[in-house]
Design a protein around this motif. Structure first.
Motif, PDB file in Angstrom:
ATOM      1  N   ILE A  42       0.818  -1.200  -0.047  1.00  0.00           N
ATOM      2  CA  ILE A  42      -0.038  -0.007  -0.037  1.00  0.00           C
ATOM      3  C   ILE A  42       0.805   1.372   0.024  1.00  0.00           C
ATOM      4  O   ILE A  42       0.536   2.389  -0.237  1.00  0.00           O
ATOM      5  CB  ILE A  42      -0.802  -0.101   1.164  1.00  0.00           C
ATOM      6  N   LYS A  91      -1.789   6.831   4.857  1.00  0.00           N
ATOM      7  CA  LYS A  91      -2.483   5.668   4.122  1.00  0.00           C
ATOM      8  C   LYS A  91      -2.855   4.599   5.009  1.00  0.00           C
ATOM      9  O   LYS A  91      -3.808   3.757   4.749  1.00  0.00           O
ATOM     10  CB  LYS A  91      -1.296   5.288   3.366  1.00  0.00           C
ATOM     11  N   TYR A 101      -6.219   2.693   5.480  1.00  0.00           N
ATOM     12  CA  TYR A 101      -6.378   1.108   6.022  1.00  0.00           C
ATOM     13  C   TYR A 101      -6.057   1.171   7.459  1.00  0.00           C
ATOM     14  O   TYR A 101      -5.235   2.034   8.051  1.00  0.00           O
ATOM     15  CB  TYR A 101      -5.355   0.407   5.347  1.00  0.00           C
ATOM     16  N   LEU A 152      -5.603  -5.231  -4.368  1.00  0.00           N
ATOM     17  CA  LEU A 152      -5.018  -5.430  -2.755  1.00  0.00           C
ATOM     18  C   LEU A 152      -4.470  -6.837  -2.584  1.00  0.00           C
ATOM     19  O   LEU A 152      -3.373  -6.945  -2.318  1.00  0.00           O
ATOM     20  CB  LEU A 152      -5.897  -4.837  -1.722  1.00  0.00           C
TER      21      LEU A 152
END
Ligand code: PLP
Length: 408
Positions: free
Chosen positions: A117, A171, A210, A269
């Motif tokens: 990510i 993030k 996230y 992902l």
């Protein structure tokens, strides 16, 4: 000549590890029975018997190519099915094998997800005190760690400061409950508040943030404490689980990631996580260990042994007047240093052959971590040393010991 980037790691190698080495040195000088090493979170309880029995049966019964061969980067399909089913039974979730990626412990899982990510300069929030390896894992992918200061005295995440520290570059957020180093379990109220802040900030910035739940200690809870399952509170949750503590298998390097269908950019992902597993050089999580844990999903290490240690040590620390966060989970106690400089307190303790890790190693000076995943007899033998240490300070002796952990 090693890489310049590595120099700082070589020079500042882990404080916890350094204490462990110091323990070995002191044991050589004074005899192992006279050194009280509370520095390392290495499980003292043996794995359940079912682990060894399963390994033997797998080796006897399964096809050797299957046990020892390569498989898909995400792991054995039937292992991922079994884990998804077990989670669904326990938490009322609806996972399938697509949501599960087998990993090389929690450390491997965290690296895989951060690699998947993070772009350079992306921010990752952690709540102090936190497991110091997060700094390294985030730096591995050129991310920037942002620490939220501790909320004293309960050591639940500081929600107001958390909200202030989220930016357009945030993030991910890492939460670890039950917590290393505090032993605190984050309450459902805390998780709901975290989720509400994250939802609001995602909207405000138009970004996906996230929430990474680092859960090696999920099963290590006492007095019936509940550990909320985070995917139920926030869609963008990724769970990193490990069998290092729940089955006492830290050297075997086995765990998994849960990436729910609801997570932002789900398809990419899960593909990224499988590819990250490969290109970080893990290729796949250890095959025999995958097959073993799949047969031991309802097993757990002997929590009662840790609980007995917890009661014994907590009672003594309180009796001597040390201030300690309420230990509800994991196998750590988080004790306030009676002097401002926690490293000085650790040095003082070492004079009595007591080894702790300073809070500064967890981005939270002024405290120490005492790991009680040790032999109970060592705790009993250490009491004299604790008494001598306490006598060096003007501790406020309680008139009666307040029973903060319930009597059994
Ligand atoms: N996260 C936390 C909070 C830990 O305490 C540890 C190990 O002590 C890890 C991750 C790494 O665990 P593993 O052995 O599963 O890689």
């Amino acid at each position: 000549m090693i890489a310049k980037k590595m120099l700082k790691y070589v020079e500042g190698s882990s404080v916890t590890r350094a204490m462990f080495e110091e323990g070995k040195r002191l044991a050589g000088l004074y005899g192992a029975e006279n050194v009280y090493d509370f520095s390392l979170g290495n499980p003292s309880v043996a794995p359940p018997a079912a682990v060894k029995e399963s390994m033997i049966r797998i080796l006897q019964e399964e096809d050797s190519n299957k046990i020892h061969g390569y498989m898909s980067n995400a792991g054995h399909e039937e292992v991922r099915d079994a884990i998804a089913d077990s989670l669904n039974r326990k938490f009322g979730t609806a996972f399938s094998r697509q949501n599960i990626i087998m990993t090389v412990g929690a450390a491997g899982g965290l690296n895989v997800i951060l690699k998947s990510i993070l772009d350079s300069g992306d921010e990752v929030i952690a709540f102090a005190p936190y497991f110091s390896e997060y700094n390294n894992y985030v730096a591995n992918y050129d991310g920037v760690i942002v620490a939220v200061s501790p909320s004293i005295p309960d050591f639940q995440p500081n929600i107001a400061e958390f909200a202030e520290k989220i930016t357009a570059k945030t993030k991910a957020v890492i939460v670890n409950t039950p917590n290393n180093p505090t032993g605190v379990v984050y309450s459902e109220e805390t998780i709901q508040a975290l989720a509400a802040v994250l939802e609001k900030k995602q909207q405000e910035f138009g970004t996906a943030i996230y929430l990474i739940a680092d859960e090696p200690y999920r099963e290590l809870v006492y007095d019936g404490a509940e550990v909320p399952y985070l995917t139920k509170y926030y869609n963008n949750t990724i769970v990193g689980y490990s069998y290092s503590k729940s089955l006492s298998l830290p050297g075997e390097r086995i765990g998994y990631l849960v990436i729910p269908d609801e997570a932002d950019d789900f398809e990419n992902l899960v593909n990224a996580a499988a590819i990250a597993t490969r290109i970080l050089g893990f290729v796949n999580a250890p095959s025999l260990q995958q097959l073993t844990v799949a047969r031991c999903l309802e097993e757990s290490t002997d929590i009662a042994a840790y609980d007995a240690n917890r009661r014994l040590l907590y009672g003594k620390l309180k009796e001597l007047g040390f201030a300690c966060a309420k230990p509800e989970g994991a196998f750590y106690m988080w004790v306030k240093s009676p002097e401002k400089d926690d490293s000085a307190f650790v040095a003082k303790a070492k004079e009595f052959n007591l080894l702790f890790v300073p809070g500064s190693a967890f981005a939270c000076p002024g405290y120490v971590r005492i790991a009680y995943c040790v032999d109970k007899t060592m705790i009993e033998r250490s009491f004299g040393a604790f008494e001598k240490l306490a006598a060096c300070y003007d501790l406020e002796k309680p008139t009666a010991i307040r029973e903060e952990i319930s009597d059994k």
